[in-house]
Design a protein around this motif. Structure first.
Motif, PDB file in Angstrom:
ATOM      1  N   ASP A 224       2.758  13.942   2.731  1.00 42.96           N
ATOM      2  CA  ASP A 224       2.530  14.318   3.929  1.00 42.96           C
ATOM      3  C   ASP A 224       1.233  15.071   4.299  1.00 42.96           C
ATOM      4  N   ASP A 225       1.226  15.580   5.646  1.00 40.78           N
ATOM      5  CA  ASP A 225      -0.252  15.931   6.075  1.00 40.78           C
ATOM      6  C   ASP A 225      -0.646  17.418   5.280  1.00 40.78           C
ATOM      7  N   ASP A 226       0.346  18.010   4.429  1.00 41.56           N
ATOM      8  CA  ASP A 226       0.057  19.262   3.667  1.00 41.56           C
ATOM      9  C   ASP A 226      -0.066  18.961   2.299  1.00 41.56           C
ATOM     10  N   GLY A 227       0.025  17.610   2.060  1.00 40.53           N
ATOM     11  CA  GLY A 227      -0.138  17.231   0.737  1.00 40.53           C
ATOM     12  C   GLY A 227       1.284  17.074  -0.115  1.00 40.53           C
ATOM     13  N   VAL A 228       2.322  17.496   0.419  1.00 42.40           N
ATOM     14  CA  VAL A 228       3.572  17.299  -0.427  1.00 42.40           C
ATOM     15  C   VAL A 228       4.229  15.924  -0.521  1.00 42.40           C
ATOM     16  N   PRO A 229       4.629  15.535  -1.593  1.00 46.58           N
ATOM     17  CA  PRO A 229       4.990  14.026  -1.976  1.00 46.58           C
ATOM     18  C   PRO A 229       6.129  13.812  -1.120  1.00 46.58           C
ATOM     19  N   GLN A 230       6.169  12.690  -0.438  1.00 42.24           N
ATOM     20  CA  GLN A 230       7.248  12.187   0.381  1.00 42.24           C
ATOM     21  C   GLN A 230       7.919  10.907  -0.041  1.00 42.24           C
ATOM     22  N   ALA A 231       7.593  10.149  -1.074  1.00 39.66           N
ATOM     23  CA  ALA A 231       8.079   8.976  -1.391  1.00 39.66           C
ATOM     24  C   ALA A 231       7.260   8.158  -2.343  1.00 39.66           C
ATOM     25  N   LEU A 232       7.786   7.765  -3.398  1.00 40.10           N
ATOM     26  CA  LEU A 232       7.264   6.932  -4.472  1.00 40.10           C
ATOM     27  C   LEU A 232       7.756   5.590  -4.471  1.00 40.10           C
ATOM     28  N   LEU A 233       7.021   4.601  -4.184  1.00 40.25           N
ATOM     29  CA  LEU A 233       7.438   3.261  -4.281  1.00 40.25           C
ATOM     30  C   LEU A 233       7.160   2.354  -5.645  1.00 40.25           C
ATOM     31  N   GLU A 234       7.800   1.761  -5.987  1.00 38.87           N
ATOM     32  CA  GLU A 234       7.533   0.928  -7.484  1.00 38.87           C
ATOM     33  C   GLU A 234       7.867  -0.582  -7.102  1.00 38.87           C
ATOM     34  N   THR A 235       7.033  -1.493  -7.402  1.00 36.91           N
ATOM     35  CA  THR A 235       7.496  -2.873  -7.380  1.00 36.91           C
ATOM     36  C   THR A 235       6.759  -3.590  -8.427  1.00 36.91           C
ATOM     37  N   ASP A 236       7.136  -4.749  -8.831  1.00 39.30           N
ATOM     38  CA  ASP A 236       6.579  -5.689  -9.764  1.00 39.30           C
ATOM     39  C   ASP A 236       6.067  -6.990  -8.802  1.00 39.30           C
ATOM     40  N   SER A 237       6.090  -6.954  -7.504  1.00 37.23           N
ATOM     41  CA  SER A 237       5.898  -7.991  -6.722  1.00 37.23           C
ATOM     42  C   SER A 237       4.330  -8.483  -6.936  1.00 37.23           C
ATOM     43  N   GLU A 238       4.112  -9.826  -7.294  1.00 38.17           N
ATOM     44  CA  GLU A 238       2.889 -10.179  -7.484  1.00 38.17           C
ATOM     45  C   GLU A 238       1.754 -10.211  -6.388  1.00 38.17           C
ATOM     46  N   PRO A 239       2.150 -10.440  -5.289  1.00 41.91           N
ATOM     47  CA  PRO A 239       1.326 -10.246  -4.052  1.00 41.91           C
ATOM     48  C   PRO A 239       0.822  -8.634  -3.902  1.00 41.91           C
ATOM     49  N   VAL A 240       1.633  -7.688  -4.120  1.00 43.15           N
ATOM     50  CA  VAL A 240       1.446  -6.437  -4.045  1.00 43.15           C
ATOM     51  C   VAL A 240       0.341  -6.023  -5.414  1.00 43.15           C
ATOM     52  N   ARG A 241       0.572  -6.766  -6.567  1.00 43.45           N
ATOM     53  CA  ARG A 241      -0.321  -6.365  -7.593  1.00 43.45           C
ATOM     54  C   ARG A 241      -1.528  -6.844  -7.254  1.00 43.45           C
ATOM     55  N   THR A 242      -1.574  -7.756  -6.688  1.00 46.88           N
ATOM     56  CA  THR A 242      -2.873  -8.525  -6.246  1.00 46.88           C
ATOM     57  C   THR A 242      -3.706  -7.604  -5.446  1.00 46.88           C
ATOM     58  N   TRP A 243      -3.039  -7.097  -4.291  1.00 47.05           N
ATOM     59  CA  TRP A 243      -3.583  -6.283  -3.325  1.00 47.05           C
ATOM     60  C   TRP A 243      -3.893  -5.021  -3.930  1.00 47.05           C
ATOM     61  N   ALA A 244      -2.971  -4.357  -4.937  1.00 45.44           N
ATOM     62  CA  ALA A 244      -3.490  -3.148  -5.573  1.00 45.44           C
ATOM     63  C   ALA A 244      -4.722  -3.374  -6.479  1.00 45.44           C
ATOM     64  N   ASP A 245      -4.641  -4.346  -7.158  1.00 43.90           N
ATOM     65  CA  ASP A 245      -5.886  -4.580  -7.723  1.00 43.90           C
ATOM     66  C   ASP A 245      -7.073  -4.469  -6.937  1.00 43.90           C
ATOM     67  N   ASP A 246      -7.123  -4.879  -5.880  1.00 46.56           N
ATOM     68  CA  ASP A 246      -8.348  -5.170  -5.043  1.00 46.56           C
ATOM     69  C   ASP A 246      -8.547  -3.589  -4.449  1.00 46.56           C
ATOM     70  N   VAL A 247      -7.472  -3.109  -4.091  1.00 43.35           N
ATOM     71  CA  VAL A 247      -7.760  -1.586  -3.508  1.00 43.35           C
ATOM     72  C   VAL A 247      -8.358  -0.563  -4.722  1.00 43.35           C
ATOM     73  N   TYR A 248      -7.628  -0.748  -5.876  1.00 40.81           N
ATOM     74  CA  TYR A 248      -8.350   0.056  -6.996  1.00 40.81           C
ATOM     75  C   TYR A 248      -9.769  -0.043  -7.206  1.00 40.81           C
TER      76      TYR A 248
END
Length: 264
Positions: A224-248
């Motif tokens: 959130d805006d105060d830096g408090v963790p609100q959610a952690l998403l975990e997936t093995d979706s191949e399109p998400v992996r490709t997106w994550a590689d590019d962002v990283y």
């Protein structure tokens, strides 16, 4: 009768029995009214009214004492059930989507369907952080964007890295960069670099946590805006992996690699 799609959606939404009946006929083919009553656990009058209403729309028809979905009815059932599935997925993703800056990142959110979302609760406020640490505890290789950091997770990573069980490459935001160059953090990160890990520092903040293991798993953590963790998403979706590689890579390529001397 109006052919307005909104009218059709409203018609189905007003009666769960209509939706279930149409979906059942679409899956089973011709079905007796008795079977419909049994499968839907509905009264005879309810089934009769629902069949008549769907029949007036041209979505079901009578077939030698049974009822079956028409071609149009089958298409309507498929599309409406797909809509319901999408809404159900969106509801599950809600705590994550509330804080994820999706307008700024080219990610098709439908690729997140089926992902696991971990959120804090009054009885377990550190659940997202624990899942993040679990990736470090079990993976053999991790790349990560770290907008924030904690000493417990750093100690877990340090032990595995210096034992030769984990290879890491991380990018840290400017605030974390200042933190890890001082005190116990400096010692731990200096020893991790000596063991072969790579650390890159940015002069800007990172928008979210991103973790990638060597087996195709992606974690995305939001605060959130105060830096408090609100959610952690975990997936093995191949399109998400490709997106994550590019962002990283986009963040790593404009960061500066830190040397052992930076942690002296």
């Amino acid at each position: 009768m109006s052919e307005d799609p909104f009218d059709h959606v409203a018609f189905l939404s007003r009666s769960k029995t209509r939706v279930c009946l149409l979906a059942l006929l679409s899956d089973r083919g011709p079905t007796s009214r008795r079977t419909l009553r049994d499968r839907l656990e509905a009264s005879q009058s309810t089934v009769v009214r629902s069949v008549q209403a769907l029949e007036r729309r041209g979505w079901v028809e009578r077939d030698d004492g049974a009822v079956r979905a028409t071609g149009t009815g089958t298409l309507v059932a498929d599309e409406f059930c797909e809509l319901l599935d999408g809404l159900d997925e969106t509801t599950d993703l809600g705590p994550f989507l509330q804080w994820f800056p999706h307008e700024e990142f080219d990610l098709d959110l439908t690729h997140l369907y089926g992902a696991t979302v971990t959120t804090p609760s009054p009885g377990d406020p550190y659940a997202p952080a624990r899942e993040q640490t679990e990736l470090v505890r079990t993976a053999s290789r991790v790349r990560a964007l770290l907008p924030s950091i904690d000493i417990d997770g750093t100690r877990v990573a340090h032990e595995r890295i210096t034992n030769g069980d984990l290879a890491t490459e991380v990018v840290v935001g400017h605030a974390v960069r200042e933190t890890i160059c001082d005190g116990e953090y400096a010692r731990l990160f200096g020893e991790q670099i000596d063991a072969g890990s790579s650390v890159f520092g940015l002069d800007e903040a990172l928008p979210f946590y991103l973790g990638l293991d060597g087996e195709g798993v992606v974690q995305i953590g939001v605060e959130d805006d105060d830096g408090v963790p609100q959610a952690l998403l975990e997936t093995d979706s191949e399109p998400v992996r490709t997106w994550a590689d590019d962002v990283y890579r986009s963040y790593r390529d404009r960061a500066t690699e830190l040397a052992p001397g930076d942690f002296a």
